[in-house]
Design a protein around this motif. Sequence first.
Motif, PDB file in Angstrom:
ATOM      1  N   PRO A 123       0.826  -1.221   0.000  1.00  0.00           N
ATOM      2  CA  PRO A 123       0.000   0.000   0.000  1.00  0.00           C
ATOM      3  C   PRO A 123       0.856   1.265   0.000  1.00  0.00           C
ATOM      4  N   ASN A 124       0.244   2.372  -0.330  1.00  0.00           N
ATOM      5  CA  ASN A 124       0.936   3.656  -0.362  1.00  0.00           C
ATOM      6  C   ASN A 124       1.017   4.207   1.059  1.00  0.00           C
ATOM      7  N   THR A 125       2.111   3.899   1.724  1.00  0.00           N
ATOM      8  CA  THR A 125       2.303   4.306   3.113  1.00  0.00           C
ATOM      9  C   THR A 125       3.785   4.484   3.370  1.00  0.00           C
ATOM     10  N   ASN A 126       4.117   5.069   4.507  1.00  0.00           N
ATOM     11  CA  ASN A 126       5.519   5.225   4.879  1.00  0.00           C
ATOM     12  C   ASN A 126       5.755   4.827   6.334  1.00  0.00           C
ATOM     13  N   THR A 127       4.929   3.931   6.844  1.00  0.00           N
ATOM     14  CA  THR A 127       5.075   3.461   8.220  1.00  0.00           C
ATOM     15  C   THR A 127       6.336   2.618   8.367  1.00  0.00           C
ATOM     16  N   PRO A 128       6.928   2.557   9.561  1.00  0.00           N
ATOM     17  CA  PRO A 128       8.170   1.789   9.762  1.00  0.00           C
ATOM     18  C   PRO A 128       7.995   0.287   9.525  1.00  0.00           C
ATOM     19  N   THR A 129       6.813  -0.219   9.877  1.00  0.00           N
ATOM     20  CA  THR A 129       6.533  -1.638   9.668  1.00  0.00           C
ATOM     21  C   THR A 129       5.195  -1.786   8.960  1.00  0.00           C
ATOM     22  N   LEU A 130       4.991  -2.965   8.404  1.00  0.00           N
ATOM     23  CA  LEU A 130       3.766  -3.223   7.654  1.00  0.00           C
ATOM     24  C   LEU A 130       3.382  -4.685   7.824  1.00  0.00           C
ATOM     25  N   ASP A 131       2.106  -4.954   8.053  1.00  0.00           N
ATOM     26  CA  ASP A 131       1.607  -6.321   8.190  1.00  0.00           C
ATOM     27  C   ASP A 131       0.463  -6.544   7.221  1.00  0.00           C
ATOM     28  N   LEU A 132       0.576  -7.590   6.413  1.00  0.00           N
ATOM     29  CA  LEU A 132      -0.435  -7.930   5.419  1.00  0.00           C
ATOM     30  C   LEU A 132      -0.794  -9.404   5.531  1.00  0.00           C
ATOM     31  N   ILE A 133      -1.886  -9.794   4.914  1.00  0.00           N
ATOM     32  CA  ILE A 133      -2.294 -11.198   4.855  1.00  0.00           C
ATOM     33  C   ILE A 133      -2.222 -11.651   3.399  1.00  0.00           C
ATOM     34  N   GLY A 134      -1.497 -12.730   3.170  1.00  0.00           N
ATOM     35  CA  GLY A 134      -1.383 -13.301   1.833  1.00  0.00           C
ATOM     36  C   GLY A 134      -1.858 -14.732   1.813  1.00  0.00           C
ATOM     37  N   THR A 135      -1.483 -15.447   0.787  1.00  0.00           N
ATOM     38  CA  THR A 135      -1.830 -16.859   0.642  1.00  0.00           C
ATOM     39  C   THR A 135      -0.559 -17.643   0.339  1.00  0.00           C
ATOM     40  N   ALA A 136      -0.394 -18.786   0.993  1.00  0.00           N
ATOM     41  CA  ALA A 136       0.824 -19.572   0.815  1.00  0.00           C
ATOM     42  C   ALA A 136       0.510 -21.044   0.614  1.00  0.00           C
ATOM     43  N   THR A 137       1.433 -21.730  -0.040  1.00  0.00           N
ATOM     44  CA  THR A 137       1.404 -23.189  -0.160  1.00  0.00           C
ATOM     45  C   THR A 137       2.729 -23.727   0.357  1.00  0.00           C
ATOM     46  N   ILE A 138       2.643 -24.721   1.225  1.00  0.00           N
ATOM     47  CA  ILE A 138       3.838 -25.311   1.826  1.00  0.00           C
ATOM     48  C   ILE A 138       3.844 -26.801   1.531  1.00  0.00           C
ATOM     49  N   GLN A 139       4.888 -27.264   0.885  1.00  0.00           N
ATOM     50  CA  GLN A 139       5.099 -28.690   0.614  1.00  0.00           C
ATOM     51  C   GLN A 139       6.277 -29.158   1.455  1.00  0.00           C
ATOM     52  N   PHE A 140       6.110 -30.278   2.145  1.00  0.00           N
ATOM     53  CA  PHE A 140       7.165 -30.726   3.045  1.00  0.00           C
ATOM     54  C   PHE A 140       7.207 -32.251   3.116  1.00  0.00           C
ATOM     55  N   SER A 141       8.371 -32.763   3.460  1.00  0.00           N
ATOM     56  CA  SER A 141       8.557 -34.194   3.713  1.00  0.00           C
ATOM     57  C   SER A 141       9.814 -34.355   4.542  1.00  0.00           C
ATOM     58  N   GLY A 142       9.875 -35.454   5.320  1.00  0.00           N
ATOM     59  CA  GLY A 142      11.054 -35.646   6.138  1.00  0.00           C
ATOM     60  C   GLY A 142      10.942 -36.816   7.079  1.00  0.00           C
ATOM     61  N   PHE A 143      11.827 -36.801   8.080  1.00  0.00           N
ATOM     62  CA  PHE A 143      11.894 -37.868   9.074  1.00  0.00           C
ATOM     63  C   PHE A 143      11.902 -37.259  10.472  1.00  0.00           C
ATOM     64  N   ALA A 144      11.290 -37.964  11.408  1.00  0.00           N
ATOM     65  CA  ALA A 144      11.280 -37.557  12.812  1.00  0.00           C
ATOM     66  C   ALA A 144      12.222 -38.451  13.596  1.00  0.00           C
ATOM     67  N   CYS A 145      13.020 -37.853  14.475  1.00  0.00           N
ATOM     68  CA  CYS A 145      13.971 -38.589  15.305  1.00  0.00           C
ATOM     69  C   CYS A 145      13.724 -38.259  16.774  1.00  0.00           C
TER      70      CYS A 145
END
Length: 221
Positions: A123-145
């Motif tokens: 957005p058109n702003t000049n604040t020191p920090t900015l928080d937005l909501i987006g959309t993500a996809t996470i693919q993962f695989s692994g092992f637990a020890c």
Amino acid sequence: MSRSSSTFETTFLSTISRVAMSAFLLMVFCHVGKADPVVPVGTVLGGTFTASSNPLQAISGSLQTLDQNGNPFLVTFSSQGGGLDFFGVPGTPVVFQAGIAGDADQGNAAITVMFSGTGPVIPNTNTPTLDLIGTATIQFSGFACPTNCLVETPLFSYSGTFSGPVALHFTSFDLNGVTAYQLRTATFTTASVPEPVSMLLFATGLAGSSLVIRRKYRLRR
């Protein structure tokens, strides 16, 4: 060539063939004997992933899982890798990705994660920090020890894909006289999904409560 010489060559070649075959089978048996044992498969119920612009802690998080016997097990991880690399001025659409692979630097997992997503325009702003909501996809695989996959045998494997809203946190900086924003963290959390046994017990409890209520209602009548 004499008949005895021919017989000798035939016997010799046959012996060599048997020796070669025996050596081959021995190699195969040794390889099979040293092969990694089959790792059981666990179930992922939910978890949290946080991608960072710090490549030394590119992705960290935790997974609520069930081992192969249905017992709850917490998987944790934090590792260096490909961190978030997005920055933009107001009006720039947010697109990001991050990833890690291998034994986690911290935690009890060996894990591969691909974290990618998009967000609204800056957005058109000049604040020191900015928080937005987006959309993500996470693919993962692994092992637990038990505690550290670098020195321990895995207890079970896991894999999955999560998609949904992601919290994006930015900090501002000056870019040739224009306020720009760098994506510092992207945090994705998905609620734990009750395992089938818990759902069955919950449904049984509801059925029992309903039966008790009906009985009380009949007695009052």
